[in-house]
Structure formats: structure tokens, C-alpha cells
Design a protein around this motif. Structure first.
Motif, PDB file in Angstrom:
ATOM      1  N   VAL A 110      26.158  75.132  42.463  1.00 40.63           N
ATOM      2  CA  VAL A 110      26.889  74.399  41.422  1.00 40.63           C
ATOM      3  C   VAL A 110      27.709  73.285  42.059  1.00 40.63           C
ATOM      4  O   VAL A 110      27.676  72.131  41.599  1.00 40.63           O
ATOM      5  CB  VAL A 110      27.787  75.350  40.590  1.00 40.63           C
ATOM      6  CG1 VAL A 110      28.693  74.560  39.647  1.00 40.63           C
ATOM      7  CG2 VAL A 110      26.947  76.359  39.820  1.00 40.63           C
ATOM      8  N   ARG A 111      28.442  73.614  43.123  1.00 40.96           N
ATOM      9  CA  ARG A 111      29.264  72.593  43.802  1.00 40.96           C
ATOM     10  C   ARG A 111      28.400  71.452  44.336  1.00 40.96           C
ATOM     11  O   ARG A 111      28.741  70.280  44.190  1.00 40.96           O
ATOM     12  CB  ARG A 111      30.076  73.224  44.935  1.00 40.96           C
ATOM     13  CG  ARG A 111      31.235  74.059  44.463  1.00 40.96           C
ATOM     14  CD  ARG A 111      32.168  74.445  45.605  1.00 40.96           C
ATOM     15  NE  ARG A 111      31.511  75.167  46.683  1.00 40.96           N
ATOM     16  CZ  ARG A 111      31.333  76.479  46.718  1.00 40.96           C
ATOM     17  NH1 ARG A 111      31.757  77.227  45.725  1.00 40.96           N
ATOM     18  NH2 ARG A 111      30.749  77.040  47.761  1.00 40.96           N
ATOM     19  N   ARG A 112      27.267  71.800  44.953  1.00 40.31           N
ATOM     20  CA  ARG A 112      26.377  70.765  45.502  1.00 40.31           C
ATOM     21  C   ARG A 112      25.785  69.893  44.397  1.00 40.31           C
ATOM     22  O   ARG A 112      25.667  68.684  44.546  1.00 40.31           O
ATOM     23  CB  ARG A 112      25.264  71.400  46.319  1.00 40.31           C
ATOM     24  CG  ARG A 112      25.739  71.924  47.643  1.00 40.31           C
ATOM     25  CD  ARG A 112      24.615  72.535  48.434  1.00 40.31           C
ATOM     26  NE  ARG A 112      25.105  73.015  49.714  1.00 40.31           N
ATOM     27  CZ  ARG A 112      24.481  73.898  50.459  1.00 40.31           C
ATOM     28  NH1 ARG A 112      23.310  74.385  50.075  1.00 40.31           N
ATOM     29  NH2 ARG A 112      24.992  74.288  51.595  1.00 40.31           N
ATOM     30  N   PHE A 113      25.415  70.524  43.308  1.00 43.31           N
ATOM     31  CA  PHE A 113      24.867  69.778  42.171  1.00 43.31           C
ATOM     32  C   PHE A 113      25.896  68.777  41.652  1.00 43.31           C
ATOM     33  O   PHE A 113      25.588  67.598  41.454  1.00 43.31           O
ATOM     34  CB  PHE A 113      24.451  70.757  41.065  1.00 43.31           C
ATOM     35  CG  PHE A 113      24.028  70.077  39.792  1.00 43.31           C
ATOM     36  CD1 PHE A 113      22.769  69.513  39.685  1.00 43.31           C
ATOM     37  CD2 PHE A 113      24.885  70.015  38.710  1.00 43.31           C
ATOM     38  CE1 PHE A 113      22.366  68.875  38.517  1.00 43.31           C
ATOM     39  CE2 PHE A 113      24.496  69.381  37.540  1.00 43.31           C
ATOM     40  CZ  PHE A 113      23.239  68.811  37.442  1.00 43.31           C
ATOM     41  N   LEU A 114      27.116  69.241  41.434  1.00 41.09           N
ATOM     42  CA  LEU A 114      28.174  68.351  40.930  1.00 41.09           C
ATOM     43  C   LEU A 114      28.486  67.243  41.916  1.00 41.09           C
ATOM     44  O   LEU A 114      28.687  66.091  41.521  1.00 41.09           O
ATOM     45  CB  LEU A 114      29.426  69.148  40.582  1.00 41.09           C
ATOM     46  CG  LEU A 114      29.346  70.048  39.368  1.00 41.09           C
ATOM     47  CD1 LEU A 114      30.541  70.964  39.276  1.00 41.09           C
ATOM     48  CD2 LEU A 114      29.195  69.214  38.100  1.00 41.09           C
ATOM     49  N   ALA A 115      28.524  67.583  43.194  1.00 40.37           N
ATOM     50  CA  ALA A 115      28.841  66.577  44.218  1.00 40.37           C
ATOM     51  C   ALA A 115      27.766  65.499  44.309  1.00 40.37           C
ATOM     52  O   ALA A 115      28.057  64.350  44.680  1.00 40.37           O
ATOM     53  CB  ALA A 115      29.024  67.248  45.576  1.00 40.37           C
ATOM     54  N   ALA A 116      26.541  65.830  43.967  1.00 40.46           N
ATOM     55  CA  ALA A 116      25.434  64.873  44.062  1.00 40.46           C
ATOM     56  C   ALA A 116      25.375  63.898  42.901  1.00 40.46           C
ATOM     57  O   ALA A 116      24.615  62.926  42.943  1.00 40.46           O
ATOM     58  CB  ALA A 116      24.106  65.629  44.169  1.00 40.46           C
ATOM     59  N   ILE A 117      26.158  64.130  41.870  1.00 44.73           N
ATOM     60  CA  ILE A 117      26.136  63.257  40.694  1.00 44.73           C
ATOM     61  C   ILE A 117      27.145  62.135  40.872  1.00 44.73           C
ATOM     62  O   ILE A 117      28.346  62.390  40.992  1.00 44.73           O
ATOM     63  CB  ILE A 117      26.428  64.049  39.406  1.00 44.73           C
ATOM     64  CG1 ILE A 117      25.331  65.089  39.193  1.00 44.73           C
ATOM     65  CG2 ILE A 117      26.563  63.119  38.209  1.00 44.73           C
ATOM     66  CD1 ILE A 117      25.606  66.026  38.066  1.00 44.73           C
ATOM     67  N   PRO A 118      26.671  60.903  40.906  1.00 48.71           N
ATOM     68  CA  PRO A 118      27.608  59.784  41.057  1.00 48.71           C
ATOM     69  C   PRO A 118      28.462  59.626  39.800  1.00 48.71           C
ATOM     70  O   PRO A 118      28.028  59.938  38.701  1.00 48.71           O
ATOM     71  CB  PRO A 118      26.695  58.563  41.268  1.00 48.71           C
ATOM     72  CG  PRO A 118      25.370  58.968  40.711  1.00 48.71           C
ATOM     73  CD  PRO A 118      25.289  60.468  40.791  1.00 48.71           C
ATOM     74  N   SER A 119      29.664  59.161  40.003  1.00 49.66           N
ATOM     75  CA  SER A 119      30.552  58.919  38.868  1.00 49.66           C
ATOM     76  C   SER A 119      30.057  57.740  38.075  1.00 49.66           C
ATOM     77  O   SER A 119      29.644  56.728  38.628  1.00 49.66           O
ATOM     78  CB  SER A 119      31.981  58.638  39.346  1.00 49.66           C
ATOM     79  OG  SER A 119      32.510  59.803  39.961  1.00 49.66           O
ATOM     80  N   GLY A 120      30.069  57.900  36.750  1.00 50.37           N
ATOM     81  CA  GLY A 120      29.650  56.822  35.854  1.00 50.37           C
ATOM     82  C   GLY A 120      30.761  55.821  35.665  1.00 50.37           C
ATOM     83  O   GLY A 120      31.895  56.027  36.068  1.00 50.37           O
ATOM     84  N   PRO A 121      30.466  54.696  34.994  1.00 54.39           N
ATOM     85  CA  PRO A 121      31.452  53.634  34.804  1.00 54.39           C
ATOM     86  C   PRO A 121      32.648  54.067  33.967  1.00 54.39           C
ATOM     87  O   PRO A 121      33.750  53.613  34.190  1.00 54.39           O
ATOM     88  CB  PRO A 121      30.677  52.522  34.103  1.00 54.39           C
ATOM     89  CG  PRO A 121      29.452  53.183  33.542  1.00 54.39           C
ATOM     90  CD  PRO A 121      29.183  54.387  34.403  1.00 54.39           C
ATOM     91  N   GLU A 122      32.428  54.981  33.008  1.00 52.78           N
ATOM     92  CA  GLU A 122      33.529  55.413  32.141  1.00 52.78           C
ATOM     93  C   GLU A 122      34.441  56.400  32.826  1.00 52.78           C
ATOM     94  O   GLU A 122      35.533  56.658  32.370  1.00 52.78           O
ATOM     95  CB  GLU A 122      32.982  56.032  30.858  1.00 52.78           C
ATOM     96  CG  GLU A 122      32.255  55.050  29.980  1.00 52.78           C
ATOM     97  CD  GLU A 122      31.718  55.722  28.742  1.00 52.78           C
ATOM     98  OE1 GLU A 122      32.307  56.722  28.296  1.00 52.78           O
ATOM     99  OE2 GLU A 122      30.731  55.236  28.200  1.00 52.78           O
ATOM    100  N   SER A 123      33.997  57.011  33.928  1.00 52.33           N
ATOM    101  CA  SER A 123      34.781  58.057  34.554  1.00 52.33           C
ATOM    102  C   SER A 123      35.701  57.519  35.650  1.00 52.33           C
ATOM    103  O   SER A 123      36.489  58.242  36.190  1.00 52.33           O
ATOM    104  CB  SER A 123      33.855  59.130  35.145  1.00 52.33           C
ATOM    105  OG  SER A 123      32.991  58.552  36.097  1.00 52.33           O
ATOM    106  N   SER A 124      35.594  56.240  36.016  1.00 54.62           N
ATOM    107  CA  SER A 124      36.452  55.723  37.066  1.00 54.62           C
ATOM    108  C   SER A 124      37.767  55.232  36.555  1.00 54.62           C
ATOM    109  O   SER A 124      38.050  55.090  35.468  1.00 54.62           O
ATOM    110  CB  SER A 124      35.790  54.615  37.852  1.00 54.62           C
ATOM    111  OG  SER A 124      34.681  54.044  37.287  1.00 54.62           O
TER     112      SER A 124
END
Length: 163
Positions: free
Chosen positions: A149-163
Motif C-alpha cells: 500500500v505504501r509503495r503504491f501510494l508513493a508511486a503516484i505523482p501528485s496531481g495539479p489540484e493537490s499541490s
């Protein structure tokens, strides 16, 4: 704070992708732990999946086809029952507040609920797998450990709305 990151996986995913997150427990139970009637609960989910983008966190096999038929991806957390129970205990501790959100975040622990968790792999998992096979239109992502789960989440780049 490792446990807190894991508990908030759907929230983290929503932040990274810039998508709204719905916790089904918040839709199903009121502040006094009264359940919504089945048709109202199903209708609420039909409304939720009518939106273009969403993340819905929860199981509720009786209404799973509603969500599976609209989801681009299904993330199936196939975590060992004892690890799940440990996470539940952590939530109880971390969300001790008296507000409605905290009550639902920490979960209601009864003997029946503990049995459900411990027996999930033998009773519910086959049903959920069958529902996924029959109704899912999107990709299936099965995560079996908290590390996955941690690796999966870490591999997802942040989208424009989340910065």
C-alpha cells in the motif's frame, strides 16, 4: 506515524490525484450508529458514481456492483486479518475525538465485527472476488501488505489540484 499514513490511504490517494474521497461508513451509519435503509444507501451510491471523478472507500458487498460498474480502477486491499485488526486498534487510539467524523474513523468494534474481520478471507473474499469478476469494468489492483500500500501510494505523482 506509520500507522496513520496507512489508515488514511484513500485520503492520501485523493490528495495525490486531486479527487474527492467518500467514506462509505460515513454514508451508511449516522452518528448514533443507525444504518441507512438498503434502498437509500444504494441510491446514494448511484448518485456518487454519477460524478465524473471520485474515490469511494468501503466494502459493502450488497452494493458493490453499483461502484464496480463505474470505477476505472478497483483497489482491493487483501490484507491479513490480524494486520487489519491491528489497524482498527490503531484507529481507535488515533481518532479518540467525540465528533462524528472521529467516531466513524475509529470504527465500531463489536465481537461480531472482529469475527467478520477474522473470517473475511474465507467468507467475504470469495464473494468480493466474484463480484469483481462479474461487474468490474476497470483495472484491478490487489495490494496484500501495508508495505505494498505504501509503495503504491508513493508511486503516484501528485496531481495539479493537490499541490
Amino acid at each position: 506515524m506509520r500507522g496513520q499514513r496507512e489508515i488514511q490511504g484513500a485520503s492520501q490517494l485523493g490528495q495525490r490525484l486531486g479527487l474527492p474521497v467518500v467514506l462509505l461508513d460515513m454514508e451508511y451509519w449516522d452518528e448514533h450508529w443507525n444504518a441507512l435503509d438498503p434502498e437509500s444507501f444504494a441510491q446514494r451510491q448511484r448518485e456518487l458514481v454519477a460524478d465524473d471523478e471520485w474515490i469511494i472507500d468501503g466494502n459493502y458487498a450488497s452494493t458493490m456492483p453499483i461502484r464496480l460498474g463505474k470505477a476505472e480502477a478497483v483497489i482491493f486491499l487483501d490484507i491479513h486479518p490480524l494486520v487489519c485488526l491491528w489497524g482498527i486498534m490503531q484507529r481507535r487510539y488515533q481518532h479518540r475525538g467525540d465528533d462524528v467524523h472521529s467516531r466513524h474513523r475509529r470504527g465500531r468494534i463489536t465481537l461480531g465485527f472482529v469475527r467478520y474481520i477474522l473470517r473475511y478471507r474465507h467468507t467475504m473474499r470469495p464473494r468480493v472476488e466474484r463480484l469483481i469478476a462479474e461487474h468490474a469494468v476497470g483495472d484491478l489492483i490487489r495490494l496484500r501488505t501495508r508495505r505494498e500500500v505504501r509503495r503504491f501510494l508513493a508511486a503516484i505523482p501528485s496531481g495539479p489540484e493537490s499541490s
